[in-house]
Design a protein around this motif. Structure first.
Motif, PDB file in Angstrom:
ATOM      1  N   GLN A 346       0.862  -1.151  -0.044  1.00 41.63           N
ATOM      2  CA  GLN A 346       0.125   0.214   0.061  1.00 41.63           C
ATOM      3  C   GLN A 346       0.892   1.296   0.102  1.00 41.63           C
ATOM      4  O   GLN A 346       0.568   2.148  -0.694  1.00 41.63           O
ATOM      5  N   GLN A 439      -5.232   1.708  10.654  1.00 44.02           N
ATOM      6  CA  GLN A 439      -5.930   1.327   9.463  1.00 44.02           C
ATOM      7  C   GLN A 439      -5.896  -0.273   9.023  1.00 44.02           C
ATOM      8  O   GLN A 439      -6.390  -0.481   7.968  1.00 44.02           O
ATOM      9  N   ARG A 441      -3.100  -2.057   8.714  1.00 43.98           N
ATOM     10  CA  ARG A 441      -2.146  -2.280   7.794  1.00 43.98           C
ATOM     11  C   ARG A 441      -0.896  -2.884   8.556  1.00 43.98           C
ATOM     12  O   ARG A 441      -0.514  -2.616   9.679  1.00 43.98           O
ATOM     13  N   SER A 457       4.229  -0.455   4.003  1.00 45.42           N
ATOM     14  CA  SER A 457       2.866  -1.040   4.762  1.00 45.42           C
ATOM     15  C   SER A 457       2.242  -1.812   3.673  1.00 45.42           C
ATOM     16  O   SER A 457       2.143  -1.865   2.451  1.00 45.42           O
ATOM     17  N   PHE A 459      -1.519  -4.497   3.077  1.00 47.61           N
ATOM     18  CA  PHE A 459      -2.825  -4.645   3.593  1.00 47.61           C
ATOM     19  C   PHE A 459      -3.087  -5.940   2.838  1.00 47.61           C
ATOM     20  O   PHE A 459      -3.240  -6.249   1.583  1.00 47.61           O
ATOM     21  N   GLN A 461      -6.770  -8.017   2.522  1.00 49.43           N
ATOM     22  CA  GLN A 461      -8.255  -8.020   2.882  1.00 49.43           C
ATOM     23  C   GLN A 461      -8.629  -9.150   3.477  1.00 49.43           C
ATOM     24  O   GLN A 461      -8.551 -10.369   3.150  1.00 49.43           O
ATOM     25  N   THR A 490      -3.032  -4.169  14.468  1.00 48.63           N
ATOM     26  CA  THR A 490      -3.668  -4.912  13.130  1.00 48.63           C
ATOM     27  C   THR A 490      -4.192  -6.173  13.494  1.00 48.63           C
ATOM     28  O   THR A 490      -5.427  -6.268  12.922  1.00 48.63           O
TER      29      THR A 490
END
Length: 635
Positions: A346, A439, A441, A457, A459, A461, A490
């Motif tokens: 990201q 967030q 991440r 970073s 991510f 899903q 996280t």
């Protein structure tokens, strides 16, 4: 030990053309001779009647007699087939030709029916073998050469034409197409594939011609692993089956000794005639045989395994089906289980004098040899930007932490915050890391041994179905927990997204094992769900290890007890429910089998209520019924 030949494991998956159809033909001829003998009897053709009965005995009982004698001399076991034949001959010896013939016929019919029901159980499993391609088109020196699929080696390039089955696991090197891979992943919709995408043996190519570089030899393909797992599951006996077989050995001796006593004692004690005594002893031999008890378990187990395999859930054996029924807690790893396992880069944030591209190149070059999903995502991100990676040396992996390697004379560390050692982050860096972690991440820190040179970073899903699965498990009164090596923020974010309250973060592989042991001591049987190399120890420590089959690593798949071939965690509640249902049906079958046997024994000796044919019908009927009961699990 009394065994029944009908229940001996078949070699391979096929009951066999002769075994299924030939047994029916033999049984039909046996019935024909009995009918003709009966007609001869009512017309007073006594000699013809006896000859026809003899034919019925020979046709219906010859194979059983041969198997029984073979078992007696080779395995030193007393086979129930031989007992049935002896009972039939004993009945004929005292003039009950018709009763003995009906015993032979019904016993033969029972074997035929059992064969067909077992064939039904094997049908779904056997169909997997049909998916294995036999031939492949090998590209050699610019020419197409047809070879056997089993002869393919790593590095070979094969041509797959539209509509053909893919002959090996590999990577597409040229072309693009839609691949029907329901056989492996369970996906009903074709998946678009192009260069650098992975394809599996046994799946079907759609509209386009593709060239595939073979990455695994025939015995290493995903399809071969599935076949091996199914064969393993089919032949492995669960604990309750082993218990029944041990009990059967003791029970058999009691039956034989009791039958001998019943052939001798009644005339002296209750003044039965010798004819009546022998007849009742023959009935006892039939009704007391433990066929139904033996058949109470394995048909049900095989049916459940077959049912599960149709839904892309592979049990490595009946013992695991039994264990999963008692699971009180399910522990999830994060990456690749609750998430899709396809982390995406990201943010690339560089410090010191590094540009973003320089940081990405350095990080990807160090991570290039790592098998971790996050490392692969960083490498792929760099390749997508056409960055040419450099060769790093002195690579060192820190389990669950990160990697260290040397590039252009500089030693770099890439991984969790713990890999930074004594490097202190500035307030700006701390605030940035905190913001990204909030967030959801994952932050990968990159240092040159002295300073933090950047952060990447990642991510991953969360699976759309994850929350629904967690709720379903909770409704089944099963505790759910999340174990991850990721940071607390996280992990908490993932927990909030999925509905998991019990969260443990920052764990190394050995920490996960310790946690599994504590949960097992506290709750009993525990299931662990994972997909990576670092999950393997925890999968092995759990009562039931559940691995993701498509995205999972080889070691995770080898270590686990249950494989989710489509990486579909929605199948976990199904697997637990199937295990519970299997145990319930097995208990019903065992109680029914014992009840019928006791009833028939009682009716035989109290008032002589049943005759030999009725005893045979009751005994063999109960055997067929428990098999049919087990077959309910195919639904």
């Amino acid at each position: 030990m009394i065994t029944k030949s009908n229940h001996k494991p078949n070699k391979g998956f096929s009951f066999g053309l002769w075994e299924s159809h030939g047994a029916a033909i033999v049984t039909s001829f046996c019935l024909l001779f009995i009918v003709l003998a009966y007609l001869a009897r009512i017309n007073d053709y006594t000699f013809v009647e006896i000859i026809l009965f003899l034919f019925a005995y020979i046709v219906g009982g010859y194979q059983k007699a041969v198997e029984g004698i073979s078992t007696l001399f080779k395995e030193k076991d007393l086979d129930v087939d031989l007992l049935m034949v002896i009972a039939a001959i004993g009945a004929a010896a005292i003039g009950y030709w018709m009763d003995g013939a009906i015993l032979i016929f019904i016993f033969s019919l029972s074997g035929t029916l059992e064969g067909y029901t077992m064939e039904r159980t094997n049908k779904d499993i056997r169909s997997i073998l049909d998916l294995r391609p036999e031939k492949a088109v090998l590209l050699r020196n610019g020419k197409q050469v047809e070879v056997k699929a089993e002869e393919l080696k790593k590095g070979d390039t094969i041509l797959i034409k539209p509509g053909e089955r893919i002959a090996a696991d590999g990577i597409i090197t040229q072309g693009y197409s839609a691949i029907y891979q329901a056989t492996i992943t369970g996906e009903s919709v074709p998946v678009d594939k192009t260069v650098n995408d992975e394809v599996f043996s046994g799946t079907v190519n759609g509209y386009g011609g593709i060239e595939v570089k073979v990455t695994k030899q025939a015995e290493e393909t995903m399809l071969s692993k599935i076949i091996h797992l199914v064969q393993e599951a089919k032949n492995e006996k669960p604990p309750n089956q082993l218990f029944v077989e041990k009990f059967e050995s003791i029970y058999a001796k009691i039956v034989v000794i009791t039958a001998i006593i019943l052939m001798i004692a009644p005339p002296f004690i209750i003044h039965w005639s010798w004819k009546e005594t022998i007849y009742r002893a023959m009935i006892f031999l039939v009704v007391a045989s433990p066929c139904a008890l033996v058949s109470s378990i394995m048909p049900a187990i095989l049916s459940a395994i077959s049912n599960a395999s149709r839904k892309r859930v592979l049990f490595k054996g009946g013992a695991h089906l039994e264990n999963i029924a008692g699971v009180k807690a399910v522990i999830f790893d994060k990456t690749g289980t609750l998430t899709y396992g396809e982390p995406v880069v990201q943010d690339i944030i560089s410090f010191e004098n590094y540009s973003e591209m320089e940081l990405l190149k350095t990080t990807a070059s160090i991570e290039a040899l790592s098998e971790h999903p996050i490392a692969k995502s960083i490498v792929q991100h760099a390749l997508n930007k056409n960055i040419e990676l450099e060769h790093s040396i002195n690579l060192r992996s820190f389990k669950g932490m990160g990697v260290q390697g040397t590039l252009n004379g500089i030693s770099y560390k890439v991984g969790k915050r713990d890999m930074l050692n004594n490097i202190v982050l500035t307030k700006e860096q701390e605030d940035l890391a905190l913001k990204l972690e909030q967030q959801g991440r994952t932050i990968i820190f990159v240092s040159n041994g002295h300073n933090l040179i950047g952060m990447v970073s990642i991510f991953d899903q969360v699976r759309l179905e994850a929350r629904r699965v967690i709720e379903e498990l909770k409704n089944m009164n099963i505790r759910v927990a999340l174990l991850t090596g990721d940071n607390e923020r996280t992990a908490k974010n993932i927990g909030e997204s999925t509905g998991i309250e019990e969260i443990y973060s920052g764990l190394l592989p050995e920490d996960k094992v310790d946690f599994i042991k504590k949960m097992t001591a506290k709750y009993g049987k525990v299931a662990m769900v994972g997909d990576g190399v670092n999950d393997a120890p925890a999968l092995a420590a759990a009562s039931v290890g559940i691995a993701m089959g498509a995205a999972g690593t080889d070691i995770a798949i080898e270590t686990a007890d249950v494989i989710l071939m489509a990486d579909d965690i929605e199948r976990i509640p199904f697997a637990i429910s199937l295990g519970k249902r299997t145990n319930r049906i097995i208990k019903q079958n065992v109680i029914f089998a014992i009840g019928v046997a006791l009833t028939l024994i009682t009716l035989n000796f109290i008032g002589g209520i049943i005759n030999l044919p009725e005893g045979v019908i009751g005994h063999e009927g109960s055997t067929v019924l428990v098999i049919l009961s087990g077959l309910r699990l195919l639904r």
